[in-house]
Design an enzyme around this catalytic site. Structure first.
Site, short mmCIF file in Angstrom:
data_model
loop_
_atom_site.label_atom_id
_atom_site.label_comp_id
_atom_site.label_asym_id
_atom_site.label_seq_id
_atom_site.Cartn_x
_atom_site.Cartn_y
_atom_site.Cartn_z
CG ASP A 69 -0.27 -0.07 2.54
OD1 ASP A 69 0.70 -0.83 2.68
OD2 ASP A 69 -0.70 0.65 3.48
CD GLU A 134 4.28 1.04 6.97
OE1 GLU A 134 5.11 1.40 7.83
OE2 GLU A 134 3.91 1.79 6.04
#
Length: 376
Positions: A69, A134
């Site tokens: 991400d 994250e």
């Protein structure tokens, strides 16, 4: 020099994996890992895609960890080129996630491919722990995978997190630990009233001010050989209704500790409460611990990675615990030695994020040489 890592980095950037969405990045990685004989377990928690992959059954286990991400782009019109169209200009590859951390993910894969081709019967095991949570709240990502691994008794001997750790040149810095992060939301209670009649009210801003000054002046610790002193900082302060003639009834302060191993979350909480209580304040205080500090002492992993960096770049990397938090704070629970190493971090989370093209293949070479030193 091969450009296979560059090609994979570009393919990953094309997938607009704004947190917590993976947008197909993990499937791209999984296909290549399964072709090498990895056993891949896909783990979806909530809206978050994760996977654990392993090649080999014995120890030691060397794990590469990272996230697919990326943070949002910000104003699209302020990018020189579209953020999800990888573009090379003046020796740099531009795109959201180029440095944080799709170059590292690509380098993981090509380093492993190269290593397995050279050493098909390597010792120990190679593993990957990859998440798409994250950059966001980090509730259903790495921490959930670590819980899952811990429940079935799996441990990691060596872990390399591919965060962009280099300061000015690839290879100048390895992170061998991170500070803890503890946040608080403090609400001090007073009594609202007309500003012309202060004797009929109690101003919570005035009540808080002496305690706030003491909190700011307190030396929480002096750090140690690996960590700077613990820092306490106010991030937000709010009171009032917006009118200029009203004494507020409450004052809210948001603050954060970045703390060393010289303190714990509990000792810091006790210190704050002691100061607030000493001033007789009426208050509510909510705490949020996002991570404890962790440290890997110089040892086998730092030596192997440091030697690999020197062979590829000619630099002797410094060990550092500076910067914010990372998913290393979760993995360290089951990892004997854990470090972070990746590309230059000068443009991460910024508009026009980029990574030097020459660094992409060199990063893969560093990871591959580290594999050779630990598992060949």
């Amino acid at each position: 020099m091969s450009r296979s890592t560059l090609a994979l980095t570009e393919a990953l950037i094309r997938r607009d994996s704004i947190t917590p969405h993976d947008a197909g990045c993990q499937l791209l990685m999984i296909e290549r890992l399964e072709a090498l004989g990895f056993q891949v377990e896909q783990l979806r928690f909530g809206e978050v895609d994760n996977f654990w992959a392993r090649r080999g059954n014995g120890g030691p286990v060397l794990c590469f960890a990272g996230h697919t991400d990326v943070v949002p782009t910000g104003p699209m019109e302020k990018w020189h080129t579209p953020p999800f169209e990888p573009t090379i200009r003046d020796g740099y590859l531009y795109g959201r996630g180029a440095a944080d951390m799709k170059a590292s993910l690509a380098a993981f894969i090509t380093a492993i491919e190269d290593f397995v081709q050279r050493h098909p019967d390597h010792s120990g095991s190679i593993a990957l722990l990859i998440t798409s949570d994250e950059e966001g709240v980090a509730h259903d990502g790495t921490v959930r995978v670590v819980d899952w691994l811990e429940a079935r008794g799996e441990t990691i001997d060596y872990c390399i997190v591919g965060e962009p750790t280099s300061t000015s040149t690839l290879g100048d810095t390895i992170k061998n630990g991170r500070r803890g992060s503890l946040s608080g939301t403090l609400t001090v209670k007073g009594q609202q009233g007309h500003i012309a009649y202060p004797h009929l009210a109690r101003n919570p801003v005035h009540l808080l001010a002496p305690a706030l000054a003491e909190l700011a002046d307190t030396v929480w610790d002096r750090g140690n050989a690996h960590f700077p002193p613990t820092s306490w900082q106010v991030s937000n302060l709010h009171a009032g209704t917006g009118a200029t003639n009203v004494i507020p009834g409450t004052c809210e302060v948001k603050f954060n500790f970045r703390f060393s191993t010289e303190n714990t979350a509990d000792t810091l909480k006790q210190g704050v409460h002691a100061i607030l209580d000493r001033y007789g304040l009426e208050y509510d205080l909510e705490w949020a611990l996002s991570g404890n500090p962790f440290l890997t002492e110089p040892g086998t992993l730092t030596a192997a990675l440091g030697e690999a960096i020197s062979e590829v770049t000619g630099l002797s990397p410094a060990l550092s615990t500076s910067g914010g938090t990372s998913d290393g704070r979760f993995i360290k629970r089951i990892a004997r030695e854990l470090v972070e190493f990746g590309p230059v971090n000068a443009t991460i989370h910024k508009l026009n994020e980029c990574v030097a093209v020459e660094d992409i293949e060199r990063l893969s070479a560093v990871y591959r040489r580290t594999l050779e030193k630990l598992l060949a």
